[in-house]
Scaffold this active site. Sequence first.
Site, PDB file in Angstrom:
ATOM      1  N   CYS A 136     -36.735  73.715  82.068  1.00 17.34           N
ATOM      2  CA  CYS A 136     -35.443  74.272  82.279  1.00 17.34           C
ATOM      3  C   CYS A 136     -35.456  75.623  82.695  1.00 17.34           C
ATOM      4  CB  CYS A 136     -34.639  74.028  80.948  1.00 17.34           C
ATOM      5  SG  CYS A 136     -34.460  72.475  80.516  1.00 17.34           S
ATOM      6  N   HIS A 137     -36.681  76.276  82.356  1.00 17.94           N
ATOM      7  CA  HIS A 137     -36.773  77.901  82.867  1.00 17.94           C
ATOM      8  C   HIS A 137     -36.686  78.056  84.294  1.00 17.94           C
ATOM      9  CE1 HIS A 137     -40.990  76.470  82.761  1.00 17.94           C
ATOM     10  NE2 HIS A 137     -41.322  77.458  83.386  1.00 17.94           N
TER      11      HIS A 137
END
Length: 82
Positions: free
Chosen positions: A55-56
């Site tokens: 998700c980063h």
Amino acid sequence: MSETFSDKVFAIVEQIPRGKVATYGQIAKLIGSPSSARYVGFDLRGNQNPGVTPCHRVVFKDGRICEGFAFGGPEVQRSLLR
């Protein structure tokens, strides 16, 4: 059983290769909900597999990263992206 919005979001995010990023809007378009970028962000806050689901690698359309609590703060996200 049909895929939920969240299932679709995470399926796309899991495909973002190392060294690349995608925007919330790009993900929304890819799952067929082009006006739902904000909801993509809401879903990513609930990542059940941190360290596995990248998700980063999701950023704002202007390249900025989330300044909130996500990933432990902006410096943690920058570090993960490096």
